[in-house]
Design a protein around this motif. Sequence first.
Motif, PDB file in Angstrom:
ATOM      1  N   GLU A 133       2.067  41.951  92.317  1.00 53.34           N
ATOM      2  CA  GLU A 133       1.955  42.602  93.543  1.00 53.34           C
ATOM      3  C   GLU A 133       2.228  43.966  93.321  1.00 53.34           C
ATOM      4  OE1 GLU A 133       3.881  40.491  96.640  1.00 53.34           O
ATOM      5  OE2 GLU A 133       2.529  39.015  96.581  1.00 53.34           O
ATOM      6  N   GLU A 134       3.069  44.224  92.979  1.00 55.16           N
ATOM      7  CA  GLU A 134       3.698  45.769  92.311  1.00 55.16           C
ATOM      8  C   GLU A 134       2.578  46.424  91.304  1.00 55.16           C
ATOM      9  OE1 GLU A 134       7.622  45.799  91.365  1.00 55.16           O
ATOM     10  OE2 GLU A 134       8.475  44.516  93.081  1.00 55.16           O
ATOM     11  N   GLY A 135       1.873  45.642  90.840  1.00 57.96           N
ATOM     12  CA  GLY A 135       1.032  46.267  89.798  1.00 57.96           C
ATOM     13  C   GLY A 135       1.610  46.635  88.289  1.00 57.96           C
ATOM     14  N   LEU A 136       2.814  46.048  88.252  1.00 62.28           N
ATOM     15  CA  LEU A 136       3.492  46.048  86.921  1.00 62.28           C
ATOM     16  C   LEU A 136       2.852  45.301  85.765  1.00 62.28           C
ATOM     17  CD1 LEU A 136       7.264  46.632  88.177  1.00 62.28           C
ATOM     18  CD2 LEU A 136       5.442  48.436  87.485  1.00 62.28           C
ATOM     19  N   ILE A 137       2.391  44.229  86.073  1.00 62.04           N
ATOM     20  CA  ILE A 137       1.885  42.883  85.153  1.00 62.04           C
ATOM     21  C   ILE A 137       0.687  42.575  85.649  1.00 62.04           C
ATOM     22  CG2 ILE A 137       4.212  42.619  84.470  1.00 62.04           C
ATOM     23  CD1 ILE A 137       4.074  39.895  85.947  1.00 62.04           C
ATOM     24  N   TYR A 138       0.025  41.991  84.753  1.00 63.95           N
ATOM     25  CA  TYR A 138      -1.194  41.066  84.990  1.00 63.95           C
ATOM     26  C   TYR A 138      -1.151  39.774  84.193  1.00 63.95           C
ATOM     27  CZ  TYR A 138      -2.975  43.034  80.605  1.00 63.95           C
ATOM     28  OH  TYR A 138      -3.263  43.308  79.442  1.00 63.95           O
ATOM     29  N   SER A 139      -1.838  38.975  84.374  1.00 66.01           N
ATOM     30  CA  SER A 139      -1.965  37.599  83.769  1.00 66.01           C
ATOM     31  C   SER A 139      -3.372  37.254  83.272  1.00 66.01           C
ATOM     32  CB  SER A 139      -1.576  36.443  84.757  1.00 66.01           C
ATOM     33  OG  SER A 139      -0.481  36.371  85.325  1.00 66.01           O
ATOM     34  N   VAL A 140      -3.284  36.691  82.173  1.00 59.90           N
ATOM     35  CA  VAL A 140      -4.591  36.129  81.384  1.00 59.90           C
ATOM     36  C   VAL A 140      -4.424  34.800  81.213  1.00 59.90           C
ATOM     37  CG1 VAL A 140      -5.958  36.420  79.315  1.00 59.90           C
ATOM     38  CG2 VAL A 140      -4.659  38.168  79.975  1.00 59.90           C
TER      39      VAL A 140
END
Length: 297
Positions: free
Chosen positions: A61-68
């Motif tokens: 939500e903070e835009g620090l990570i993303y998932s694949v």
Amino acid sequence: MKLPLGEDPRPPYVQAADVLRAAIHDGELRPGERLPAARELQRRFGIASSTVQNALRLLKEEGLIYSVLGRGSYVRAPKPIAAADAEVVTAEEDEVDPGESDPEYTGLATLRRGWQTADSPPDDPRPPYVRTADELRKQIKDGRLAPGAKLPSARDLQAQYGIANSTAQNALRVLKEEGLVYSVQGRGVFVRQPSPRDQFLKRYNEGLEEMVAQHRADEEAVRLSGKSDDEVAAELEAAEERFAKASTEFEAAAAHRDAMRAVMEQRKRLSGNYTPEETAARAQRLRDRLNEGRRRR
């Protein structure tokens, strides 16, 4: 590392997110790098799988990570300042990307709006909405915001902490997800009355904290004494012997005192050598006995 679950009042998922966020900000986890697997984070932090997932959700939500899908979570490359600065979040939106509308979080040092209270560390790297939620949570926990009390509005929180409206909304959303507050349409946000189960858990946790604190105090006292268990046991035995002897002497002295008082009373009765106060007291006792005898008739 294990999280300070017994010392930090914040939810474990927030603590876990803080550790990962610090690793990203410090460069330990670089853009594009894969985060440890959820099972590894469980083992490393000593928390449940759902707690790990909530911590990762917070960072997403903070835009620090993303998932694949099927591969894991990765550190997101930071957005250019111009792109972050161009984003607009309306005051009516409740679900927004935390911190994106707040200049402090996007790194615009010259536009820093801050998050300030008397005890807030100036170098706290956490997003302002997390710090705002922490402050409100403390006020709820220590009773400054009692069950049923109305929380400050988002506009009041903006003015009080120098944050964006979206940051205030996200702080309130965190507290809602934790079940600490609830919203009433058109009236505002209120502190939720804890359930009997929550009250029991609160008392239970407070008891555990007291036990841990007492255990630490005991350990420190033992460490400072510098004596072995055998030495302490020997001193205790000697102290108990002295106490028993002193108790015996005290009882003997008390018995002797009572005997001497009886002898002195006998001598006074024979000689009539009473002080005026003693004479008045004897007369009063006689009158009390006579009155008691009359009432019984």
